[in-house]
Design a protein around this motif. Structure first.
Motif, mmCIF file in Angstrom:
data_model
loop_
_atom_site.group_PDB
_atom_site.id
_atom_site.type_symbol
_atom_site.label_atom_id
_atom_site.label_comp_id
_atom_site.label_asym_id
_atom_site.label_seq_id
_atom_site.Cartn_x
_atom_site.Cartn_y
_atom_site.Cartn_z
ATOM 1 N N SER A 38 78.399 76.951 -24.860
ATOM 2 C CA SER A 38 78.139 75.513 -25.030
ATOM 3 C C SER A 38 77.309 74.984 -23.858
ATOM 4 N N VAL A 39 77.598 75.451 -22.656
ATOM 5 C CA VAL A 39 76.840 75.028 -21.477
ATOM 6 C C VAL A 39 75.431 75.611 -21.513
ATOM 7 N N LEU A 40 75.305 76.892 -21.808
ATOM 8 C CA LEU A 40 73.981 77.521 -21.895
ATOM 9 C C LEU A 40 73.107 76.815 -22.936
ATOM 10 N N SER A 50 71.235 67.647 -14.913
ATOM 11 C CA SER A 50 72.268 67.615 -13.880
ATOM 12 C C SER A 50 73.577 68.158 -14.436
ATOM 13 N N GLN A 51 74.404 68.651 -13.548
ATOM 14 C CA GLN A 51 75.701 69.187 -13.939
ATOM 15 C C GLN A 51 76.577 68.094 -14.553
ATOM 16 N N ARG A 52 76.466 66.886 -14.019
ATOM 17 C CA ARG A 52 77.241 65.767 -14.552
ATOM 18 C C ARG A 52 76.866 65.493 -16.002
ATOM 19 N N HIS A 53 75.570 65.535 -16.284
ATOM 20 C CA HIS A 53 75.093 65.288 -17.645
ATOM 21 C C HIS A 53 75.540 66.409 -18.584
ATOM 22 N N VAL A 54 75.533 67.646 -18.108
ATOM 23 C CA VAL A 54 76.034 68.773 -18.907
ATOM 24 C C VAL A 54 77.492 68.525 -19.273
ATOM 25 N N ALA A 55 78.283 68.122 -18.290
ATOM 26 C CA ALA A 55 79.711 67.873 -18.532
ATOM 27 C C ALA A 55 79.908 66.819 -19.625
ATOM 28 N N GLU A 56 79.100 65.770 -19.580
ATOM 29 C CA GLU A 56 79.196 64.726 -20.609
ATOM 30 C C GLU A 56 78.859 65.278 -21.984
ATOM 31 N N LEU A 57 77.807 66.072 -22.071
ATOM 32 C CA LEU A 57 77.343 66.569 -23.363
ATOM 33 C C LEU A 57 78.272 67.615 -23.979
ATOM 34 N N VAL A 58 78.916 68.428 -23.139
ATOM 35 C CA VAL A 58 79.846 69.432 -23.685
ATOM 36 C C VAL A 58 81.277 68.903 -23.754
ATOM 37 N N GLU A 59 81.441 67.647 -23.299
ATOM 38 C CA GLU A 59 82.741 66.961 -23.341
ATOM 39 C C GLU A 59 83.842 67.739 -22.619
ATOM 40 N N ASP A 61 85.532 68.234 -18.428
ATOM 41 C CA ASP A 61 85.571 67.571 -17.126
ATOM 42 C C ASP A 61 84.707 68.325 -16.114
ATOM 43 N N ALA A 62 84.343 67.624 -15.059
ATOM 44 C CA ALA A 62 83.426 68.170 -14.052
ATOM 45 C C ALA A 62 83.921 69.470 -13.410
ATOM 46 N N PRO A 63 85.214 69.573 -13.011
ATOM 47 C CA PRO A 63 85.654 70.835 -12.413
ATOM 48 C C PRO A 63 85.538 72.034 -13.366
ATOM 49 N N THR A 64 85.808 71.809 -14.649
ATOM 50 C CA THR A 64 85.688 72.896 -15.627
ATOM 51 C C THR A 64 84.241 73.338 -15.747
ATOM 52 N N VAL A 65 83.325 72.387 -15.856
ATOM 53 C CA VAL A 65 81.905 72.721 -15.958
ATOM 54 C C VAL A 65 81.430 73.387 -14.668
ATOM 55 N N ASN A 66 81.941 72.950 -13.533
ATOM 56 C CA ASN A 66 81.581 73.566 -12.254
ATOM 57 C C ASN A 66 81.966 75.042 -12.241
ATOM 58 N N ARG A 67 83.168 75.346 -12.715
ATOM 59 C CA ARG A 67 83.606 76.754 -12.768
ATOM 60 C C ARG A 67 82.720 77.559 -13.722
ATOM 61 N N ILE A 68 82.414 76.985 -14.881
ATOM 62 C CA ILE A 68 81.551 77.672 -15.842
ATOM 63 C C ILE A 68 80.176 77.912 -15.223
ATOM 64 N N MET A 69 79.636 76.896 -14.547
ATOM 65 C CA MET A 69 78.322 77.028 -13.924
ATOM 66 C C MET A 69 78.319 78.135 -12.872
#
Length: 140
Positions: A38-40, A50-59, A61-69
């Motif tokens: 979903s992130v890719l 931005s990572q923040r915008h990715v987090a919004e689009l994949v719905e 939270d920021a820490p989860t997206v940070n770990r995925i990134m």
């Protein structure tokens, strides 16, 4: 009516789990999870983002997206670049390897979706999507 609603809710959960497992099975050979996909996919369509915008689009939270990134960077699928306009912002793009992998995964995802929706006309899928969006809106 209560049993009817319970049945729909139960069936939605079962279908969601089966769909997730089906996608997970298709992605396994590429060493990518559905969450990573979903992130890719978002980065592929919106880069640089931005990572923040990715987090919004994949719905997520920021820490989860940070770990995925972090995982995707270690796998050399994503590159981080400091925004020239605002050095506090890190922009994400696919690496060359990431672009190649996304293209291969896209084919698997499309084949998986063809299997999921086999025998269901597009018009019915459109109605189903509309209903899902209304249910989602009711939950917010």
């Amino acid at each position: 009516m209560r049993d009817f609603y319970d049945g729909i809710t139960f069936r939605m959960n079962v279908v969601a789990k089966k769909a997730s497992l089906g996608l997970q099975h298709g992605l396994k050979r590429y060493d990518v999870t559905p969450e990573q996909w979903s992130v890719l996919n978002v980065v592929n369509h919106r880069a640089p983002i931005s990572q923040r915008h990715v987090a919004e689009l994949v719905e997520k939270d920021a820490p989860t997206v940070n770990r995925i990134m972090d995982v995707l960077v270690r796998k050399n699928l994503i590159v981080k670049i400091v925004d020239e306009k605002d050095r506090r912002v890190t922009l994400l793009s696919l690496s060359m390897e990431g672009k190649q992998k996304v293209q291969m995964i896209r084919n698997v995802v499309e084949m998986t979706c063809v299997q999921f929706y086999k025998g269901i006309p597009d018009a019915e899928l459109g109605v189903f999507f509309d209903i899902l969006m209304r249910i989602e809106n009711n939950l917010e």
